[in-house]
Design a protein around this motif. Structure first.
Motif, PDB file in Angstrom:
ATOM      1  N   VAL A 111       0.646  -1.260  -0.136  1.00  0.00           N
ATOM      2  CA  VAL A 111       0.049   0.172   0.068  1.00  0.00           C
ATOM      3  C   VAL A 111       0.861   1.368   0.130  1.00  0.00           C
ATOM      4  CG1 VAL A 111      -1.919  -1.305   1.213  1.00  0.00           C
ATOM      5  CG2 VAL A 111      -0.138  -0.009   2.646  1.00  0.00           C
ATOM      6  N   THR A 132      -6.860  -4.870   1.627  1.00  0.00           N
ATOM      7  CA  THR A 132      -6.782  -3.720   0.968  1.00  0.00           C
ATOM      8  C   THR A 132      -7.381  -3.561  -0.353  1.00  0.00           C
ATOM      9  OG1 THR A 132      -4.649  -4.913   0.320  1.00  0.00           O
ATOM     10  CG2 THR A 132      -4.508  -3.421   2.124  1.00  0.00           C
ATOM     11  N   ARG A 188      -8.482   3.501   5.136  1.00  0.00           N
ATOM     12  CA  ARG A 188      -7.463   3.008   4.095  1.00  0.00           C
ATOM     13  C   ARG A 188      -6.116   3.518   4.386  1.00  0.00           C
ATOM     14  NH1 ARG A 188     -10.592  -0.198   1.222  1.00  0.00           N
ATOM     15  NH2 ARG A 188      -8.774  -1.035   0.100  1.00  0.00           N
TER      16      ARG A 188
END
Length: 472
Positions: free
Chosen positions: A242, A283, A418
């Protein structure tokens, strides 16, 4: 500002000079070297704590990451002692920081009154009561149980996202260095002074074969070395998924995972796989993407597991005994030749303790402190959930609820924000399941619980903001 900085720096230099002279004059006897090093470090860190308070966490992590190597390196000049004052240095400053933090928070009327989880307060209170069972050993045991929980509170009240990111950077950098050192130990063996420590301490569990000693890195035990590198892997892998600099994080992940495998640890690999699965799936933005990712990862793990019997340990040269040990445990963990059934039985027996002793045996019963007493022996089950049932009885159930709540809050934050830090934290929590508290670890429980405290703080702030926005 420059004048203030120069004054603080001059005071620190003066303190270093004075303590260095003290150590030089008094360190005539080898037996005095460890206490004198402790005194010198205590005075220096005291000056830093006054100015930097909770920001000293970076230095504390570095110190505890190398404390095992430091203690072993002192053997040729200072000998060895089962009690080393260097081990209690950071716990002392943790207590000092916690007292200062609680005092400032109580006496600052303008500070927002965040409230930590009530179950954590209940657990902390129950453990404080269990210190007296017995008192002497309980005080020693508090270093492994209460000190990590103090970092929960310090993190809850004082840490922000920027500090958490800096902590992640610190751990990832330290982790790759220590992992490389562990790989050196795996292929070339321990250094002479480290082997002296193995022989003096009688650390028989390090031997995987007659002439093969597993890597210990820079930690007091091979077990904690593996879990610190596991935390390093969790950080680097999640950031590879990420965050930016994916190649760098990928290289760190590969190095860390290789060091874990060559250290001969097996159970942790299962939780690492679970963490990989969770991070990849959670994710994904859409449900179909999550399901697809989950299926692909699961199939990948099954294919990998099916290839274990075809791997020839002889391919790995001097690491052959370690690879044979790991493959045997992973390919058929419940066979009579492996220790899997024994581990499960210890956990089950520990859980059954709630029926025979619902009030617990005290926190000393699951730590190294019990082994130091002639009249007792550690009742550790090797897993923190069953350990807490042994120690606190019904309090172990509360501990399990705290674990469940924390993982839920991490997932909730990822779905709603997130952010990289939340994903990394979830990876750490999953990969270290069963070892959030360990009666023989000095650093890794502190790391885990400061992340737990930060997640609880983030959840409280986000839920509070959401309720305010919705008018609830």
């Amino acid at each position: 500002m420059a004048v203030i900085f120069n004054k603080k720096f001059a005071q620190l230099i003066l303190l270093v000079v004075i303590t260095s002279l003290m150590v030089g004059v008094l360190s005539i006897s080898a037996q005095m070297i460890r206490p004198l090093v402790f005194i010198a470090l205590f005075l220096i860190i005291s000056g830093l704590v006054i100015s930097y308070r909770e920001r000293m966490i970076y230095l504390f992590i570095i110190y505890l990451a190398f404390i095992g190597l430091i203690r072993r390196a002192l053997i040729p000049i200072a000998g060895w002692s089962s009690f080393d004052p260097l081990l209690i240095l950071i716990p002392i400053f943790t207590v000092i920081l916690a007292i200062l933090m609680f005092w400032e928070h109580k006496n600052n009327p303008h500070e927002q009154r965040e409230k930590p989880d009530k179950l954590m307060a209940l657990l902390f209170g129950m453990s404080c009561i269990h210190i007296i069972n017995p008192l002497t050993l309980g005080l020693v045991a508090s270093m492994f149980i209460l000190i990590p929980w103090l970092w929960y509170y310090i993190s809850f009240f004082k840490f922000n996202k920027t500090m958490i990111k800096h902590i992640m950077n610190t751990i990832e950098l330290l982790g790759v260095i220590i992992a490389l050192y562990g790989l050196y130990q795996s292929f070339f063996g321990l250094l002479p002074f480290e082997m002296d420590w193995v022989n003096i301490s009688g650390y028989a569990a390090l031997y995987l074969a007659e002439d093969t000693v597993r890597a210990i890195g820079t930690f007091p035990s091979a077990h904690e070395f593996v879990y610190f590198i596991t935390i390093t892997f969790s950080i680097s892998f999640a950031r590879m998924i990420v965050d930016r600099f994916k190649i760098i994080h990928a290289l760190v992940s590969i190095t860390a995972l290789t060091a874990i495998i060559l250290a001969g640890s097996r159970m942790v690999i299962f939780f690492i796989c679970l963490a990989i699965f969770m991070v990849i799936v959670i994710t994904r933005k859409r449900l179909i993407a999550r399901v697809s990712a989950g299926v692909i990862v699961a199939i990948g793990f099954i294919i990998l597991w099916s290839t274990f019997p075809q791997i020839n340990p002889a391919w790995f040269g001097s690491a052959e005994p370690v690879i044979k040990h790991v493959i045997g445990g992973l390919a058929d963990p419940l066979s009579e030749e492996q220790t899997g059934i024994g581990h499960i039985e210890r956990v089950v027996d520990g859980a059954k303790n709630i029926y025979t002793n619902p009030f617990g045996n005290g926190i000393a019963s699951i730590t190294k402190a019990a082994d130091k007493a002639e009249t007792s022996q550690s009742m550790s089950t090797e897993i923190d959930i069953s350990n807490m049932i042994v120690a606190l009885g019904l309090g172990g159930i509360i501990y399990m609820v705290v674990i469940g709540i924390t993982i839920y809050r991490s997932i909730w934050l990822i779905y709603h924000q997130r952010q990289m830090e939340h994903v990394v934290t979830l990876g750490i929590l999953i990969s270290t399941l069963g070892q959030w508290l360990n009666g023989g670890f000095y650093l890794t429980p502190m790391i885990v619980w400061l992340f737990v405290g930060w997640i609880h703080k983030e959840y409280m702030l986000q839920r509070g903001g959401e309720y305010a926005f919705n008018g609830d």
